[in-house]
Each structure stands twice: as structure tokens, then as C-alpha cells.
Design an enzyme around this catalytic site. Structure first.
Site, short mmCIF file in Angstrom:
data_model
loop_
_atom_site.label_atom_id
_atom_site.label_comp_id
_atom_site.label_asym_id
_atom_site.label_seq_id
_atom_site.Cartn_x
_atom_site.Cartn_y
_atom_site.Cartn_z
N ARG A 225 3.06 -16.99 -11.82
CA ARG A 225 1.96 -17.66 -12.12
C ARG A 225 2.52 -19.21 -11.03
NH1 ARG A 225 -1.08 -14.44 -12.51
NH2 ARG A 225 -2.20 -13.63 -14.36
N HIS A 273 -3.41 -15.87 -3.88
CA HIS A 273 -3.40 -14.96 -5.04
C HIS A 273 -3.95 -13.92 -4.95
CE1 HIS A 273 -3.26 -15.45 -9.69
NE2 HIS A 273 -3.16 -14.26 -9.37
P1 NAP Z 1 4.91 -7.48 -18.50
O1 NAP Z 1 5.05 -5.78 -18.41
O2 NAP Z 1 4.45 -7.98 -19.79
O3 NAP Z 1 6.43 -7.85 -18.18
C1 NAP Z 1 6.88 -9.18 -18.33
C2 NAP Z 1 8.32 -9.20 -18.38
O4 NAP Z 1 8.72 -10.64 -18.33
C3 NAP Z 1 9.23 -8.55 -19.45
O5 NAP Z 1 10.67 -8.03 -19.04
C4 NAP Z 1 9.74 -9.56 -20.39
O6 NAP Z 1 10.83 -9.27 -20.90
C5 NAP Z 1 9.82 -10.64 -19.40
N1 NAP Z 1 9.57 -12.19 -20.00
C6 NAP Z 1 8.82 -12.78 -20.69
N2 NAP Z 1 9.12 -13.87 -21.18
C7 NAP Z 1 10.38 -14.01 -20.91
C8 NAP Z 1 11.32 -15.11 -21.01
N3 NAP Z 1 11.03 -16.24 -21.63
N4 NAP Z 1 12.73 -14.81 -20.42
C9 NAP Z 1 12.94 -13.90 -19.88
N5 NAP Z 1 12.01 -12.67 -19.37
C10 NAP Z 1 10.64 -12.98 -20.08
O7 NAP Z 1 4.08 -8.09 -17.41
P2 NAP Z 1 4.04 -7.51 -15.70
O8 NAP Z 1 2.62 -6.21 -15.99
O9 NAP Z 1 5.05 -7.19 -14.99
O10 NAP Z 1 3.53 -9.01 -15.29
C11 NAP Z 1 4.23 -9.97 -15.14
C12 NAP Z 1 3.45 -11.29 -14.64
O11 NAP Z 1 3.06 -11.17 -13.12
C13 NAP Z 1 2.18 -11.41 -15.05
O12 NAP Z 1 2.18 -12.04 -16.56
C14 NAP Z 1 1.30 -12.17 -14.27
O13 NAP Z 1 1.57 -13.53 -14.57
C15 NAP Z 1 1.88 -11.88 -12.92
N6 NAP Z 1 1.00 -11.17 -11.86
C16 NAP Z 1 0.66 -11.82 -10.93
C17 NAP Z 1 -0.17 -11.14 -10.17
C18 NAP Z 1 -0.61 -11.95 -8.60
O14 NAP Z 1 -1.39 -11.20 -7.98
N7 NAP Z 1 -0.09 -12.76 -8.08
C19 NAP Z 1 -0.71 -9.88 -10.26
C20 NAP Z 1 -0.38 -9.33 -11.63
C21 NAP Z 1 0.56 -9.89 -12.38
P3 NAP Z 1 11.00 -8.13 -22.09
O15 NAP Z 1 10.91 -6.95 -21.36
O16 NAP Z 1 12.27 -8.66 -22.85
O17 NAP Z 1 9.77 -8.40 -22.81
#
Ligand code: NAP
Length: 310
Positions: A225, A273
Site C-alpha cells: 500500500r 495499482h
Molecule cells: P496476508 O495473507 O494477510 O499476509 C500478510 C502478511 O504480512 C503475513 O505474513 C503477516 O505476518 C505479515 N505482517 C502483517 N503485519 C506485520 C507486521 N507488523 N510485521 C511483520 N509482518 C507483518 O495478506 P496477502 O493476501 O498476502 O496481501 C498482502 C497485502 O498486499 C494486502 O494487505 C494488500 O495491502 C496488498 N495487495 C496489493 C495489491 C495490489 O494490486 N497492489 C493486490 C493485493 C494485495 P503473519 O504471517 O505473521 O501474520
């Protein structure tokens, strides 16, 4: 059965409503303008519903984000805290994200901008070697998307490691956690990919302190983000040569304002995005399944923990 509200900020919800009706003809899906009685709204499927609206639906049983992230939902401080919030978890999105990150890493590694500049001058260099061993990809966030990206980088023959909130054991992947783990990963990486959710803990995490730990000439890829990045620190790191380039798909203000300096900076690979747009067909399958689950009293796919913020 109640109304399924579908709202997509700055876009017509009609294609989504049509797809919902196609996959589940019994659903009463409507846009914001056609909701009628607020008490009838059972599920809100949304990207950036105007803040304050969730609380006007007294019988809301599910908030379904139209994205992998839920920061746009949790940012509404009036959101009724008892209503479960789900995000999209869809392999289609992981594949798209892998392509986006691979594109950025290969553009930097294979020096595509330099190659294009030579083409413009009809120059033909010899002895060019791209050192794939020097590509060490550190992935911030080892969730659904981060793990897929780390694996894909390994499949391309690059070294990869990751960082998450909690300690993790993932076969063949070095996993770090905590502030010390972040520092160690930054020092090891020549590419940092941000795939974190935006939370109070991760806001501004891509900053000067992190960049200073990276080897000169590194690449930053922010597909998390816009709020993760401290923009002035990025420009300073690019000017100092600490970072050679930054691939940015997300921005603090979206759409990125016309006069923003990122538009014209050739060191920034800019995309609007689009790293991993949700797919109407596959995401709607998740929505239909989650409506079914909520009605059956089951937990939806992608249920988030509001206390953690993701
Ligand atoms: P997810 O499955 O919820 O994974 C989030 C990861 O971040 C987990 O490994 C979590 O750790 C880690 N995390 C969260 N808070 C943290 C912290 N304070 N310190 C260290 N690690 C932390 O999410 P996802 O589906 O992979 O998606 C991730 C993000 O990508 C989304 O939230 C979104 O913002 C972004 N995204 C962007 C696009 C785009 O088009 N640009 C598209 C989709 C998503 P744990 O495993 O220990 O819980």
C-alpha cells in the site's frame, strides 16, 4: 434473505452485480443508489464504501472487502465492530502479483532501461553478464501473496527470504520476524518487496532507516500500500544511489495526482495499482461462497482479525 450491497468507489458496480446474479440468481444484489431500506442490507461487498455508511445498516452480517487488503474498511472508525470482515483470498490474484513482481525484478536485473537506451542509439555492447547470484529477494509479508512471490523468485533461480509478524517455518525459505529480523533481511536483500497489509505497525515501514541497510544499487518493489512508503526517504535513497530503482504500484493518494514527481522520475517504474486487480469471475465465487457461509453460520473465507488489522 437480505440485500447484497455492491459498491466500488469511482466505478460502476453493475458488472459485479451482473456477475453475482449470473453465479447466484437468487441473490438480491444492488448498488448503493438502489439499496432502499437500510435495514434490508445483509452483506456489503465493497471497495472504499464512504465512511459512516456501515453503521447505517443495522442488520449487516458481513463486510466483504473487494480486495486482499481491508485497510479501507478498518479506516472507517464508525464501522460496527461486531460485523465480521473478510478479504479476498484468490489464487488468481497471487498469480497476477507474481507476474508484477517478476516484471519489476527482471527489468532491474536485466537492466532493461539501459538496453532500451542502447537500442535507441543502435549500440551493440559485448561481454554483458547479468549476475543472477547477486539477486537476493527479501519479501516483507509472508501471507498468501508474499509466499507465492518468494516461491516464484526461487523458481526463477534467485535467492529469496522473507519477513512476517510471527515466527514461521517454511520449507526452503529463510523466515525472519521482529525488528531485528527486518534489519537482517534488509542487509541481506538486493531487492525488497513489500507485501504487507497497511496497519498502524507497518505504516511508513519503507523508510530511510531500512534503505540505509541495503546494498547500493538495490531495488525496492512496493506492491503493498502507498502508506508503507515514506516518499521523501525514497527520493533521498535514489539520489544517494542506495536504491537504483523503485517499482511502485500503490500510492498514498490514488489516483496519483497529475503533478506528482513520481510520474516523471525515470528511476521509478510506475504502475497504477494494477499489480493484482481482483478478477470479477473468481472473486465473485469467493463472495457467493462467503454469503453461503454467513447464512449457514460458518466463518467466511478470508476472515480477518480486526485487532491485528489484517
Ligand atoms: P496476508 O495473507 O494477510 O499476509 C500478510 C502478511 O504480512 C503475513 O505474513 C503477516 O505476518 C505479515 N505482517 C502483517 N503485519 C506485520 C507486521 N507488523 N510485521 C511483520 N509482518 C507483518 O495478506 P496477502 O493476501 O498476502 O496481501 C498482502 C497485502 O498486499 C494486502 O494487505 C494488500 O495491502 C496488498 N495487495 C496489493 C495489491 C495490489 O494490486 N497492489 C493486490 C493485493 C494485495 P503473519 O504471517 O505473521 O501474520
Amino acid at each position: 434473505m437480505g440485500v447484497i450491497l455492491v459498491h466500488v468507489a469511482n466505478a460502476d458496480p453493475a458488472p459485479w452485480i451482473d456477475e453475482l446474479r449470473r453465479q447466484a440468481p437468487d441473490l438480491d444484489a444492488r448498488g448503493l443508489d438502489a439499496v432502499g431500506d437500510p435495514a434490508a442490507v445483509e452483506v456489503a461487498i465493497t471497495w472504499k464504501l464512504p465512511h459512516g455508511l456501515f453503521r447505517t445498516y443495522p442488520n449487516l452480517a458481513l463486510i466483504q472487502s473487494m480486495a486482499a487488503g481491508v485497510d479501507h474498511v478498518l479506516a472507517d472508525s464508525d464501522r460496527p465492530a461486531h460485523v465480521p470482515v473478510a478479504r479476498v483470498v484468490d489464487p488468481w490474484m497471487a498469480r497476477s502479483m507474481v507476474h508484477q513482481v517478476a516484471l519489476a525484478v527482471l527489468r532491474w536485473h536485466r537492466r532493461l532501461d539501459w538496453v532500451e537506451a542502447m537500442r535507441a542509439d543502435a549500440r551493440w555492447p559485448t561481454g554483458v553478464v547479468f549476475d543472477a547470484d547477486a539477486v537476493r529477494v527479501g519479501v516483507l509479508g509472508l501471507g498468501h501473496l508474499g509466499q507465492a512471490v518468494a516461491r516464484a523468485m526461487q523458481d526463477l533461480g534467485f535467492a529469496a527470504a522473507g519477513w512476517a509478524r510471527s515466527p514461521k517455518v517454511i520449507d526452503g525459505l529463510d523466515c525472519h520476524h521482529g525488528p531485528e529480523g527486518l534489519r537482517a533481511l534488509a542487509a541481506w536483500s538486493s531487492v525488497l518487496v513489500c507485501l504487507l497489509p497497511l496497519t498502524p505497525e507497518t505504516e511508513g515501514i519503507l523508510n530511510a532507516e531500512l534503505f540505509e541497510r541495503m546494498a547500493p544499487g538495490s531495488l525496492l518493489v512496493n506492491v503493498g500500500r502507498g502508506g508503507h512508503l515514506v516518499e521523501d526517504d525514497l527520493i533521498a535513497a535514489l539520489d544517494a544511489g542506495r536504491l537504483a530503482a523503485a517499482a511502485l504500484d500503490v500510492f498514498r493518494t490514488e489516483p496519483l495526482p497529475a503533478g506528482h514527481r513520481f510520474w516523471s522520475d525515470p528511476r521509478i517504474y510506475l504502475t497504477p495499482h494494477i499489480a493484482s486487480e481482483i478478477n470479477p469471475v473468481t472473486a465473485t465465487r469467493v463472495f457467493v461462497e462467503n454469503i453461503r457461509r454467513i447464512r449457514a453460520g460458518d466463518a467466511p473465507i478470508g476472515l480477518i482479525d480486526p485487532a491485528k488489522g489484517y
